[in-house]
Design a protein around this motif. Structure first.
Motif, PDB file in Angstrom:
ATOM      1  N   GLU A   1       2.418   1.538  -3.480  1.00  0.00           N
ATOM      2  CA  GLU A   1       1.410   1.847  -4.498  1.00  0.00           C
ATOM      3  C   GLU A   1       0.965   3.306  -4.416  1.00  0.00           C
ATOM      4  O   GLU A   1       0.805   3.980  -5.443  1.00  0.00           O
ATOM      5  N   ASP A   2       0.770   3.827  -3.201  1.00  0.00           N
ATOM      6  CA  ASP A   2       0.400   5.237  -3.034  1.00  0.00           C
ATOM      7  C   ASP A   2       1.427   6.157  -3.682  1.00  0.00           C
ATOM      8  O   ASP A   2       1.083   7.115  -4.389  1.00  0.00           O
ATOM      9  N   GLU A   3       2.703   5.874  -3.435  1.00  0.00           N
ATOM     10  CA  GLU A   3       3.767   6.728  -3.972  1.00  0.00           C
ATOM     11  C   GLU A   3       3.823   6.662  -5.499  1.00  0.00           C
ATOM     12  O   GLU A   3       4.018   7.684  -6.168  1.00  0.00           O
TER      13      GLU A   3
ATOM     14  N   LEU B   1      -5.599  11.064  -3.493  1.00  0.00           N
ATOM     15  CA  LEU B   1      -4.481  10.637  -2.678  1.00  0.00           C
ATOM     16  C   LEU B   1      -3.817  11.806  -1.974  1.00  0.00           C
ATOM     17  O   LEU B   1      -3.443  11.725  -0.817  1.00  0.00           O
TER      18      LEU B   1
ATOM     19  N   ARG C   1      -2.407  10.659   3.033  1.00  0.00           N
ATOM     20  CA  ARG C   1      -1.962   9.306   3.389  1.00  0.00           C
ATOM     21  C   ARG C   1      -2.476   8.872   4.759  1.00  0.00           C
ATOM     22  O   ARG C   1      -1.727   8.479   5.633  1.00  0.00           O
TER      23      ARG C   1
ATOM     24  N   ASP D   1       0.832  -1.206   0.000  1.00  0.00           N
ATOM     25  CA  ASP D   1       0.000   0.000   0.000  1.00  0.00           C
ATOM     26  C   ASP D   1       0.868   1.258   0.000  1.00  0.00           C
ATOM     27  O   ASP D   1       0.578   2.232  -0.712  1.00  0.00           O
TER      28      ASP D   1
ATOM     29  N   HIS E   1      -3.882   6.426   7.211  1.00  0.00           N
ATOM     30  CA  HIS E   1      -3.989   4.957   7.334  1.00  0.00           C
ATOM     31  C   HIS E   1      -4.457   4.625   8.738  1.00  0.00           C
ATOM     32  O   HIS E   1      -4.089   5.279   9.689  1.00  0.00           O
TER      33      HIS E   1
END
Length: 205
Positions: A151-153, A198, A203, A148, A205
């Motif tokens: 993938e975000d980056e 995003l 971010r 995760d 979480h």
């Protein structure tokens, strides 16, 4: 993996004497990555993440690009800086295929993403982070899937309007549109909306 000098090193081995037959299989191995990490703990321990992930295992990324059949190389370190901020820094490298919005041909797009995340427990901590860090909002004892984070980056690094740098590449693949490209909204909007979402989520979480 961390060496005696305190620096991260690729998962691997030290050879003094070896046989070629023994060496080849080991060179072909992909460094193992944990499925999840505890960011606050890994920063306190000056840990690191070195290895590779198949892009095909990142579903949000594969949905946002035309082809993602390679790997992402991960080289991240964690620690505590001089201001007491716990961080995760490093670089991610991958290559994906996108559709050029000028000629509608396939475009190979290299990604080299500089990661600089500052850990934050809450919104107040986010406000105190220096500009060099992007916030990673997570409870102190919380865990985070490595996939995760990666993938975000990568999603944030995707261009909103991918185009070949050289018009001759477009000409070789298809008809070049006159003037500014009349972009296909249905193709462009998902990428733009995803990047915006995003960024706005900081971010969380």
């Amino acid at each position: 993996m961390q060496g005696k000098d305190g620096h991260c090193a690729e998962s691997g081995f030290i050879l003094t004497e070896f046989r070629l037959a023994d060496m080849i299989p080991r060179l072909m191995q992909t460094p193992a990555l944990p499925e999840k990490i505890k960011p606050w703990r890994i920063a306190a321990e000056n840990g690191c993440l070195n290895g590779k992930l198949a892009l095909a295992t990142l579903p949000r990324l594969t949905a946002a690009v035309d082809r993602a059949d390679g790997i992402v190389a991960i080289a991240l370190t964690a620690g505590i800086d001089g201001q007491g901020i716990r961080f995760i820094k490093g670089v991610l490298r991958a290559e994906v295929a996108l559709t050029c919005q000028r000629c509608l041909g396939l475009l190979s797009w290299p990604l080299e993403v500089a990661v600089s995340l500052g850990l934050a427990r809450d919104e107040a901590n986010i406000a105190r982070l220096p500009d060099e860090y992007e916030p990673l909002l997570i409870a102190e004892g919380g865990s985070l899937a490595v996939a995760d984070l990666v993938e975000d980056e990568l999603l944030l690094a995707l261009p909103q309007i991918p185009r070949h740098d050289d018009l001759r590449e477009c000409a070789a693949l298809g008809e070049v549109r006159s003037g500014e490209p009349a972009l296909d909204a249905e193709r462009r909007q998902p990428l733009a909306a995803l990047a915006s979402l995003l960024q706005d989520s900081k971010r969380s979480h």
